[in-house]
Design an enzyme around this catalytic site. Structure first.
Site, PDB file in Angstrom:
ATOM      1  N   HIS A   1      -1.326   1.500  -4.326  1.00  0.00           N
ATOM      2  CA  HIS A   1      -1.619   2.926  -4.177  1.00  0.00           C
ATOM      3  C   HIS A   1      -0.695   3.788  -5.042  1.00  0.00           C
ATOM      4  O   HIS A   1      -0.601   4.994  -4.819  1.00  0.00           O
ATOM      5  CB  HIS A   1      -1.543   3.332  -2.698  1.00  0.00           C
ATOM      6  CG  HIS A   1      -2.619   2.673  -1.873  1.00  0.00           C
ATOM      7  ND1 HIS A   1      -2.652   2.711  -0.510  1.00  0.00           N
ATOM      8  CD2 HIS A   1      -3.703   1.942  -2.244  1.00  0.00           C
ATOM      9  CE1 HIS A   1      -3.709   2.040  -0.068  1.00  0.00           C
ATOM     10  NE2 HIS A   1      -4.356   1.551  -1.099  1.00  0.00           N
TER      11      HIS A   1
ATOM     12  N   CYS B   1      -1.082  23.742 -20.240  1.00  0.00           N
ATOM     13  CA  CYS B   1      -2.514  23.969 -20.512  1.00  0.00           C
ATOM     14  C   CYS B   1      -3.229  24.538 -19.276  1.00  0.00           C
ATOM     15  O   CYS B   1      -4.436  24.691 -19.270  1.00  0.00           O
ATOM     16  CB  CYS B   1      -3.189  22.662 -20.950  1.00  0.00           C
ATOM     17  SG  CYS B   1      -3.586  21.561 -19.582  1.00  0.00           S
TER      18      CYS B   1
ATOM     19  N   CYS C   1      -1.096  15.541 -16.005  1.00  0.00           N
ATOM     20  CA  CYS C   1      -1.946  16.731 -15.938  1.00  0.00           C
ATOM     21  C   CYS C   1      -3.390  16.238 -15.884  1.00  0.00           C
ATOM     22  O   CYS C   1      -3.798  15.403 -16.703  1.00  0.00           O
ATOM     23  CB  CYS C   1      -1.717  17.596 -17.174  1.00  0.00           C
ATOM     24  SG  CYS C   1      -2.999  18.865 -17.335  1.00  0.00           S
TER      25      CYS C   1
ATOM     26  N   GLN D   1       0.846  -1.200   0.000  1.00  0.00           N
ATOM     27  CA  GLN D   1       0.000   0.000   0.000  1.00  0.00           C
ATOM     28  C   GLN D   1       0.877   1.244   0.000  1.00  0.00           C
ATOM     29  O   GLN D   1       0.371   2.356   0.010  1.00  0.00           O
ATOM     30  CB  GLN D   1      -0.869   0.002   1.264  1.00  0.00           C
ATOM     31  CG  GLN D   1      -1.788  -1.198   1.357  1.00  0.00           C
ATOM     32  CD  GLN D   1      -2.382  -1.336   2.758  1.00  0.00           C
ATOM     33  OE1 GLN D   1      -3.344  -0.677   3.099  1.00  0.00           O
ATOM     34  NE2 GLN D   1      -1.800  -2.191   3.563  1.00  0.00           N
TER      35      GLN D   1
HETATM   36  P1  CNA Z   1      -1.201   2.483   9.011  1.00  0.00           P
HETATM   37  O1  CNA Z   1      -2.664   2.481   9.208  1.00  0.00           O
HETATM   38  O2  CNA Z   1      -0.439   3.695   9.443  1.00  0.00           O
HETATM   39  O3  CNA Z   1      -0.650   1.202   9.797  1.00  0.00           O
HETATM   40  C1  CNA Z   1       0.722   0.963   9.997  1.00  0.00           C
HETATM   41  C2  CNA Z   1       0.835  -0.139  11.038  1.00  0.00           C
HETATM   42  O4  CNA Z   1       2.195  -0.536  11.126  1.00  0.00           O
HETATM   43  C3  CNA Z   1       0.379   0.294  12.421  1.00  0.00           C
HETATM   44  O5  CNA Z   1      -0.499  -0.703  12.944  1.00  0.00           O
HETATM   45  C4  CNA Z   1       1.682   0.379  13.216  1.00  0.00           C
HETATM   46  O6  CNA Z   1       1.477   0.083  14.584  1.00  0.00           O
HETATM   47  C5  CNA Z   1       2.551  -0.636  12.509  1.00  0.00           C
HETATM   48  N1  CNA Z   1       4.007  -0.368  12.575  1.00  0.00           N
HETATM   49  C6  CNA Z   1       4.622   0.838  12.428  1.00  0.00           C
HETATM   50  N2  CNA Z   1       5.963   0.680  12.501  1.00  0.00           N
HETATM   51  C7  CNA Z   1       6.201  -0.645  12.732  1.00  0.00           C
HETATM   52  C8  CNA Z   1       7.380  -1.408  12.922  1.00  0.00           C
HETATM   53  N3  CNA Z   1       8.607  -0.863  12.873  1.00  0.00           N
HETATM   54  N4  CNA Z   1       7.261  -2.748  13.155  1.00  0.00           N
HETATM   55  C9  CNA Z   1       6.013  -3.325  13.197  1.00  0.00           C
HETATM   56  N5  CNA Z   1       4.861  -2.635  13.026  1.00  0.00           N
HETATM   57  C10 CNA Z   1       4.946  -1.310  12.781  1.00  0.00           C
HETATM   58  O7  CNA Z   1      -0.777   2.214   7.504  1.00  0.00           O
HETATM   59  P2  CNA Z   1      -1.478   1.273   6.424  1.00  0.00           P
HETATM   60  O8  CNA Z   1      -0.415   0.960   5.453  1.00  0.00           O
HETATM   61  O9  CNA Z   1      -2.258   0.191   7.042  1.00  0.00           O
HETATM   62  O10 CNA Z   1      -2.528   2.295   5.773  1.00  0.00           O
HETATM   63  C11 CNA Z   1      -2.612   2.402   4.466  1.00  0.00           C
HETATM   64  C12 CNA Z   1      -2.299   3.821   3.952  1.00  0.00           C
HETATM   65  C13 CNA Z   1      -1.076   4.470   4.560  1.00  0.00           C
HETATM   66  C14 CNA Z   1      -1.956   3.708   2.524  1.00  0.00           C
HETATM   67  O11 CNA Z   1      -2.840   4.497   1.797  1.00  0.00           O
HETATM   68  C15 CNA Z   1      -0.523   4.225   2.329  1.00  0.00           C
HETATM   69  O12 CNA Z   1      -0.345   4.796   1.069  1.00  0.00           O
HETATM   70  C16 CNA Z   1      -0.388   5.211   3.427  1.00  0.00           C
HETATM   71  N6  CNA Z   1       0.980   5.623   3.808  1.00  0.00           N
HETATM   72  C17 CNA Z   1       2.086   5.186   3.132  1.00  0.00           C
HETATM   73  C18 CNA Z   1       3.355   5.591   3.516  1.00  0.00           C
HETATM   74  C19 CNA Z   1       4.566   5.106   2.743  1.00  0.00           C
HETATM   75  O13 CNA Z   1       4.500   4.965   1.523  1.00  0.00           O
HETATM   76  N7  CNA Z   1       5.684   4.822   3.439  1.00  0.00           N
HETATM   77  C20 CNA Z   1       3.505   6.423   4.642  1.00  0.00           C
HETATM   78  C21 CNA Z   1       2.337   6.870   5.316  1.00  0.00           C
HETATM   79  C22 CNA Z   1       1.090   6.448   4.895  1.00  0.00           C
END
Ligand code: CNA
Length: 244
Positions: A122, A156, A130, A104
């Site tokens: 994603h 544009c 554009c 994601q």
């Molecule tokens: P989320 O909802 O933020 O969940 C992340 C999960 O990972 C949480 O439950 C945390 O507790 C857990 N977590 C964080 N760090 C660690 C670690 N070191 N070890 C173990 N567990 C950990 O994010 P999701 O991905 O579930 O949500 C989806 C969204 C977030 C998507 O649309 C992404 O595009 C979006 N996003 C992406 C990025 C990126 O590309 N790095 C950053 C921020 C958000």
């Protein structure tokens, strides 16, 4: 972290014929990119207004909050390195033990680590378009505008948007991701809170065993969850790779 969990997980990997991995923002927190819902996440810290930055309706009205976030993200991009877990997943794919990674994330770190089969549901920043005339722009062009704090516009006068999926838009590779989930005999759910759909629905289609690795509880409530590893994932993968 118990050695028993590490041993059981390595056993599952060695027995599996088709392992598929789903990752979320948690895999990149140790690289310095905040997630959404973790303890230091954007929804908690309010560093950016996360409800506005990835909302397509809001972006069309006012792209500024998104491009403030994009400026900081792109400025960091060249310095960000894949984590222990990104590297472990790429090494396991290279060794024929992982078939594909569905992510994601929009940060491109799986590709940087060397993973070959990555479905970024994603999208990512590599291409932009554009929204008026559909002209394509590459990452270099977007980067130079964004780093100058210019909201990128096309000749544009249409607004340029990176090919990342906002809330309110269709995800990419959904059918391929679904087929991968449906054929997995082992499915890892790593660093995702499993609340953003449709990615969060993929575990429901897995006929095989599921392993969850997350530092907080993930409510999947599925009969086929074989292991739940509540730990920092890099600590876990360091031990796992030593064992395998
Ligand atoms: P989320 O909802 O933020 O969940 C992340 C999960 O990972 C949480 O439950 C945390 O507790 C857990 N977590 C964080 N760090 C660690 C670690 N070191 N070890 C173990 N567990 C950990 O994010 P999701 O991905 O579930 O949500 C989806 C969204 C977030 C998507 O649309 C992404 O595009 C979006 N996003 C992406 C990025 C990126 O590309 N790095 C950053 C921020 C958000």
């Amino acid at each position: 972290m118990s050695n028993d969990l590490v041993a059981r997980c390595s056993e599952l990997i060695l027995q599996s014929k088709n392992t598929v991995v789903l990752t979320g923002a948690g895999i990149s927190t140790n690289a310095g990119i905040p997630d959404f819902r973790g303890p230091q996440g954007l929804y908690t810290s309010r560093l950016y207004d996360a409800e506005k930055i990835f909302d397509i309706a809001y972006f069309l009205k006012d792209p500024k909050p998104f491009y403030e976030f994009a400026h900081d993200f792109i400025a960091l991009e060249s310095t960000i390195k894949p984590t222990v877990t990104h590297n472990a997943l790429a090494a396991l794919e290279g060794a024929g033990k992982i078939h594909a990674v569905i992510t994601q994330n929009i940060d491109g770190l799986h590709q940087k680590a060397g993973s070959q089969k990555v479905l970024d549901m994603h999208g990512n920043f590599l291409k932009s378009h554009c929204l008026k005339c559909r002209k394509a722009f590459d990452y270099r062009e977007l980067k130079s505008m964004v780093l100058q704090h210019v909201i990128p516009h096309c000749s544009c006068r249409g607004i340029i948007k990176p090919d990342i999926v906002f809330f309110g838009e269709d995800v990419k590779y959904y059918h391929q991701s679904l087929e991968l989930a449906q054929s997995a005999d082992l499915f890892f759910v790593i660093g995702t809170s499993c609340v953003v759909y449709p990615a969060a629905s993929l575990p429901q289609f897995v006929p095989g065993k599921i392993v969850i690795i997350n530092n907080s509880k993930v409510e999947l409530n599925m009969y086929n969850v074989a292991l739940e590893i509540e730990s920092d994932m890099d600590v876990f993968f360091n031990k796992l790779m030593d064992t395998l």
